[in-house]
Design an enzyme around this catalytic site. Structure first.
Site, PDB file in Angstrom:
ATOM      1  N   LYS A   1       8.783  -0.319   4.879  1.00 17.29           N
ATOM      2  CA  LYS A   1       8.118   0.965   4.612  1.00 17.29           C
ATOM      3  C   LYS A   1       9.167   1.966   4.151  1.00 17.29           C
ATOM      4  O   LYS A   1      10.102   2.291   4.885  1.00 17.29           O
ATOM      5  CB  LYS A   1       7.407   1.469   5.869  1.00 17.29           C
ATOM      6  CG  LYS A   1       6.672   2.782   5.648  1.00 17.29           C
ATOM      7  CD  LYS A   1       5.751   3.131   6.803  1.00 17.29           C
ATOM      8  CE  LYS A   1       5.107   4.487   6.622  1.00 17.29           C
ATOM      9  NZ  LYS A   1       4.173   4.816   7.694  1.00 17.29           N
TER      10      LYS A   1
ATOM     11  N   ASP B   1      -3.431   9.451  15.517  1.00 14.06           N
ATOM     12  CA  ASP B   1      -4.022   9.073  14.232  1.00 14.06           C
ATOM     13  C   ASP B   1      -4.542   7.640  14.288  1.00 14.06           C
ATOM     14  O   ASP B   1      -4.293   6.834  13.382  1.00 14.06           O
ATOM     15  CB  ASP B   1      -3.009   9.232  13.094  1.00 14.06           C
ATOM     16  CG  ASP B   1      -3.687   9.313  11.722  1.00 14.06           C
ATOM     17  OD1 ASP B   1      -4.919   9.527  11.686  1.00 14.06           O
ATOM     18  OD2 ASP B   1      -2.995   9.173  10.709  1.00 14.06           O
TER      19      ASP B   1
ATOM     20  N   ASN C   1       0.837  -1.191   0.000  1.00 11.12           N
ATOM     21  CA  ASN C   1       0.000   0.000   0.000  1.00 11.12           C
ATOM     22  C   ASN C   1       0.872   1.242   0.000  1.00 11.12           C
ATOM     23  O   ASN C   1       2.048   1.189   0.360  1.00 11.12           O
ATOM     24  CB  ASN C   1      -0.908   0.011   1.234  1.00 11.12           C
ATOM     25  CG  ASN C   1      -2.265   0.610   0.904  1.00 11.12           C
ATOM     26  OD1 ASN C   1      -2.402   1.368  -0.049  1.00 11.12           O
ATOM     27  ND2 ASN C   1      -3.276   0.273   1.685  1.00 11.12           N
ATOM     28  N   GLU C   2       0.269   2.279  -0.368  1.00 12.74           N
ATOM     29  CA  GLU C   2       0.990   3.545  -0.363  1.00 12.74           C
ATOM     30  C   GLU C   2       0.202   4.524   0.475  1.00 12.74           C
ATOM     31  O   GLU C   2      -0.948   4.837   0.166  1.00 12.74           O
ATOM     32  CB  GLU C   2       1.118   4.064  -1.800  1.00 12.74           C
ATOM     33  CG  GLU C   2       2.015   5.260  -1.901  1.00 12.74           C
ATOM     34  CD  GLU C   2       2.440   5.527  -3.340  1.00 12.74           C
ATOM     35  OE1 GLU C   2       2.219   4.663  -4.213  1.00 12.74           O
ATOM     36  OE2 GLU C   2       2.969   6.619  -3.557  1.00 12.74           O
TER      37      GLU C   2
ATOM     38  N   VAL D   1       5.563   4.224   1.246  1.00 13.66           N
ATOM     39  CA  VAL D   1       5.121   3.096   0.435  1.00 13.66           C
ATOM     40  C   VAL D   1       5.519   1.859   1.215  1.00 13.66           C
ATOM     41  O   VAL D   1       6.624   1.776   1.737  1.00 13.66           O
ATOM     42  CB  VAL D   1       5.842   3.063  -0.926  1.00 13.66           C
ATOM     43  CG1 VAL D   1       5.173   2.048  -1.844  1.00 13.66           C
ATOM     44  CG2 VAL D   1       5.855   4.424  -1.560  1.00 13.66           C
TER      45      VAL D   1
HETATM   46  N1  LIG Z   1       3.985  -3.917   9.000  1.00 12.02           N
HETATM   47  C1  LIG Z   1       3.085  -3.960   8.036  1.00 12.02           C
HETATM   48  N2  LIG Z   1       2.686  -5.123   7.501  1.00 12.02           N
HETATM   49  C2  LIG Z   1       1.774  -5.153   6.509  1.00 12.02           C
HETATM   50  N3  LIG Z   1       1.188  -4.070   5.990  1.00 12.02           N
HETATM   51  C3  LIG Z   1       1.528  -2.880   6.484  1.00 12.02           C
HETATM   52  C4  LIG Z   1       2.487  -2.752   7.526  1.00 12.02           C
HETATM   53  N4  LIG Z   1       2.620  -1.450   7.817  1.00 12.02           N
HETATM   54  C5  LIG Z   1       1.778  -0.790   7.014  1.00 12.02           C
HETATM   55  N5  LIG Z   1       1.110  -1.638   6.201  1.00 12.02           N
HETATM   56  C6  LIG Z   1       0.108  -1.319   5.183  1.00 12.02           C
HETATM   57  O1  LIG Z   1       0.432  -0.106   4.565  1.00 12.02           O
HETATM   58  C7  LIG Z   1      -0.602   0.864   4.795  1.00 12.02           C
HETATM   59  C8  LIG Z   1       0.025   2.220   4.933  1.00 12.02           C
HETATM   60  O2  LIG Z   1       0.922   2.176   6.031  1.00 12.02           O
HETATM   61  P1  LIG Z   1       1.098   3.408   6.985  1.00 12.02           P
HETATM   62  O3  LIG Z   1      -0.247   3.780   7.516  1.00 12.02           O
HETATM   63  O4  LIG Z   1       2.149   3.086   7.963  1.00 12.02           O
HETATM   64  O5  LIG Z   1       1.619   4.479   5.925  1.00 12.02           O
HETATM   65  P2  LIG Z   1       1.381   6.028   5.912  1.00 12.02           P
HETATM   66  O6  LIG Z   1       2.050   6.590   4.725  1.00 12.02           O
HETATM   67  O7  LIG Z   1       1.822   6.582   7.204  1.00 12.02           O
HETATM   68  O8  LIG Z   1      -0.184   6.034   5.749  1.00 12.02           O
HETATM   69  P3  LIG Z   1      -1.232   7.193   6.065  1.00 12.02           P
HETATM   70  O9  LIG Z   1      -1.584   7.785   4.746  1.00 12.02           O
HETATM   71  O10 LIG Z   1      -2.394   6.430   6.661  1.00 12.02           O
HETATM   72  O11 LIG Z   1      -0.624   8.159   7.005  1.00 12.02           O
HETATM   73  C9  LIG Z   1      -1.353   0.368   6.024  1.00 12.02           C
HETATM   74  O12 LIG Z   1      -2.687   0.783   6.049  1.00 12.02           O
HETATM   75  C10 LIG Z   1      -1.253  -1.125   5.843  1.00 12.02           C
HETATM   76  O13 LIG Z   1      -2.231  -1.565   4.959  1.00 12.02           O
END
Ligand SMILES: Nc1ncnc2c1ncn2[C@@H]1O[C@H](COP(=O)(O)OP(=O)(O)OP(=O)(O)O)[C@@H](O)[C@H]1O
Length: 697
Positions: free
Chosen positions: A382, A477, A360-361, A366
């Site tokens: 990530k 959040d 996911n992004e 990402v």
């Molecule tokens: N450890 C993990 N294992 C599997 N999937 C993950 C993990 N960490 C994150 N994800 C997936 O990636 C997505 C985005 O991660 P995360 O929320 O950390 O990113 P972000 O860029 O901070 O997102 P946001 O736009 O919500 O702030 C999560 O909703 C989840 O689906």
């Protein structure tokens, strides 16, 4: 009731009892007592079995108490900050030494209000500022870093620190990255550009309050251990570190004297103690320029050699010299404007991972599913998004790394290490892989979770949030897409990009936190001082969502969000929420809705297939969604709520439903209902694209 259900519940009970027996850190309760006396009273009254059964019209302090099984009284002894060891964070389920501490005594209550004994009041948290053991980046300082090959660029020194906390027994592999793009490990000459700091700060969400916090950066060192340290910090100084033995000392400070205590505005980071067993390393990064920034690392990293290789010999100092603090004695002591260190050495390369798929992004990262080529382990990677960060490393990512490298709890996603691509802009967090997130799971489910399943999830969530709050961190959040799930029924909180430490007394923070649908009314109404209660509101929204499989309040704008909340819970007023009328947003006239209609959404008995919730479950939901933040239930009290003790008992994790791993698919382009993200909102506001301009333009 499945046998497993009982087992699962007992598991929680045992864990909680152990926490109770060992004496869980209760700083948040202390804080609440001090800061939120009414909340404390509420808590005490409930524990005393107060008999009020009234439910107020709108959602002020709805309060009923009719359980034949009141939650166990918890030992009031609290392990205080001063008791901590360096690097230690409060355990989620119990602190180790509090059992040795004398119990605090409370005098008999009057009207349900616990009178605090003199002894206790002497140790009131108000006496000293309380802070998280995580030492945060301050002011989002951007540092200019000189890559020996590519010239000056910007990087936040905390990156260096984070990286240096990695296991650096592994060689840096500088072959082209399969994920990032390729350059060789960098050599950084890091200096602070205060002008850029200011510029940078203007352009992002910054908590105004941060300036007031000590300018230390450390992801792994606790400051609880030494009250004097904090006092010094309060004065803007960090005390001299005794025998830091670190190779830091080997890097020139522009003076023959060892510098151990920074001036106000300086950053001094110690990594002498690491709480995590992952830690095998440390090293030194010394950064100094217009404003000095120093990062000390522990014994193991052979920085001196590296520095020796990379820098002129004149830049080295005798690491054993225990000189005086030249700044405390000679404020104008001169120092080299730039100090260098090869800070990426020791980090593994992202090339050591095989990319399986993009999960996911998010807004700021990402996430990939990858295999560790060495161990075969499947992990999540990530990658910090940098394209919007022309000015440096994203503050949100720094915070996230800070927190996740420091905290260890079964309900908080584990960051195993940070790895680098061959470009210095490619920084990745290696996290335990989780098959799903709660939002994705709910989108695939035909039926909502049952009450016993919701209890299982809520208990794990509350344990994680309690751990955060015990450690003076607000997540800010919490939402279903930030709650990861695996097929073992485990729930883990992720995405700490908006999280921050809080302290007592509170200081103003930005209101633009928490994704809109989960944002507490005090934030929507413009309160600048807020605390753990904002996370508890989010938990109320999540609980409602788990039960109904849809967002509880899905506003399209701040105004619409408030409207939806008020329509369901009733319009607040000064009676149910003292101080409400003084909130900036309270000047807006909302239509009067006198009744709390939440019960209409969650029936005690449902013949239509709608979500069902028992009286006590409804009581918990109401407490989480109480308007007055001071009366809103805390994570600790919620964990003790009778709902978790009544039938149906919480489902055992082992018996939680499993799903095909949605994170094995690329979910980036999947359409789903999305709540406006606070960072997106901020960006839109900055760009003047305000849509609904919210309450405050
Ligand atoms: N450890 C993990 N294992 C599997 N999937 C993950 C993990 N960490 C994150 N994800 C997936 O990636 C997505 C985005 O991660 P995360 O929320 O950390 O990113 P972000 O860029 O901070 O997102 P946001 O736009 O919500 O702030 C999560 O909703 C989840 O689906």
């Amino acid at each position: 009731m499945a046998a497993g259900s009982h087992g699962g519940y007992r598991g929680y009970e045992v864990a909680r009892k152990r926490a109770h027996d060992l004496g869980v850190s209760r700083r948040s309760k202390e804080y609440n007592h001090h800061r939120h006396p009414s909340r404390h009273r509420d808590s005490e009254r409930r524990r005393d079995g107060g008999s009020s059964r009234s439910r107020e019209l709108s959602n002020g302090y709805s309060h009923r108490r009719d359980s034949p099984h009141p939650p166990p009284r918890r030992r009031p002894s609290e392990r205080r900050r001063e008791d901590r060891e360096p690097g230690e964070v409060s355990g989620g389920s119990g602190s180790e030494r509090s059992a040795e501490r004398p119990m605090k005594t409370r005098e008999p209550r009057e009207n349900g209000v616990a009178r605090v004994s003199k002894e206790e009041s002497k140790t009131s948290p108000s006496k000293k500022r309380k802070q998280s053991p995580v030492i945060w980046e301050t002011n989002g300082s951007k540092l200019q870093a000189r890559d020996a090959v590519r010239g000056i660029r910007e990087v936040d020194a905390v990156i260096a620190e984070i990286i240096m906390h990695q296991s650096h027994s592994l060689p840096v592999v500088s072959s082209p990255s399969s994920i990032g793009d390729g350059h060789s490990p960098m050599i950084l000459d890091v200096s602070v550009d205060s002008h850029k700091i200011q510029e940078h700060e203007k352009n992002r969400i910054v908590d105004e309050e941060e300036e007031g916090y000590p300018t230390m950066r450390n992801i792994l060192t606790s400051r609880w251990a030494d009250a004097d340290v904090e006092e010094e910090e309060d004065k803007g100084f960090v005390p001299k570190k005794k025998k830091s033995v670190s190779p830091v000392d080997s890097i020139e400070r522009g003076s023959t004297k060892k510098v151990t205590s920074p001036e106000p505005g300086e950053v001094l980071v110690y990594n002498s103690v690491r709480s995590s067993p992952r830690s095998s390393d440390s090293g030194v990064l010394q950064v100094s320029a217009n404003r000095d920034l120093e990062v000390e690392m522990g014994e193991n990293m052979d920085v001196e050699d590296e520095a020796g290789d990379d820098y002129p010999a004149g830049h080295l100092l005798d690491s054993d010299s225990e000189g005086e603090d030249c700044r405390s004695e000679t404020p104008e002591c001169t120092r080299s404007p730039r100090r260098c260190i090869n800070m990426l050495q020791g980090c593994r390369s992202v090339d050591e991972f095989e990319r399986l798929n993009t999960i996911n992004e998010g807004t700021y990262g990402v996430v990939f599913r990858v295999r560790d080529k060495r161990t075969g382990e499947i992990v999540a990677l990530k990658k910090v998004k940098m394209e919007k960060e022309r000015e440096g490393f994203p503050l949100t990512s720094l915070r996230e790394m800070n927190i996740l490298l420091s905290f260890h709890h079964p309900s908080i996603v584990e960051v195993k290490e940070v790895v680098v691509g061959s470009s210095d802009r490619d920084i990745f967090m290696v996290m335990e892989y989780m098959e799903h997130d709660l939002k994705g799971v709910m989108e695939t489910m035909k039926q909502p979770y049952s009450q016993s399943e919701v209890k299982c999830l809520m208990l794990q969530l509350l344990e994680g949030v309690k751990y955060l709050h015990d450690n003076w961190v607000l997540h800010r959040d919490l939402k279903t897409s930030n709650l990861l799930l695996n097929n073992r029924g485990e729930l883990k909180i992720c995405d700490f990009g908006l999280s921050r430490q809080y302290g007592s007394p509170l200081k103003p923070y930005t209101q633009l936190v928490v994704t809109l649908w989960y944002r507490a009314p005090e934030l929507l109404l413009g309160a600048k001082e807020y605390s753990t209660a904002i996370d508890m509101w989010s938990l109320g929204c999540i609980m409602g969502e788990l039960l109904s499989k849809g967002p509880l309040f899905n506003g399209k704008s701040e105004m619409d969000q408030l409207y939806k909340i008020f329509k369901t819970l009733g319009t607040p007023d000064e009676n149910i929420w003292p101080g409400y009328s003084k909130l900036p947003g309270a000047t807006v006239k909302f239509g009067k809705q006198t009744h709390n209609r939440l019960r209409d959404k969650f029936r005690a008995v449902s013949f239509t297939g709608g979500p069902m919730l028992s009286e006590s479950g409804f009581d918990l939901l109401n407490r989480l969604l109480t308007y007055d933040p001071e009366k809103r239930i805390s994570a600790e009290d919620a964990l003790n709520h009778e709902w978790f003790r009544e039938l149906p008992l919480p489902r055992s994790k082992d018996f939680m439903p499993t799903f095909p791993a949605i994170n094995e698919q690329d979910r980036r382009f999947k359409k789903h209902m999305k709540s406006p993200d606070p960072l997106e909102e901020q960006r839109m506001k900055e760009q003047g694209n305000n849509g609904d301009r919210g309450l405050f333009g």
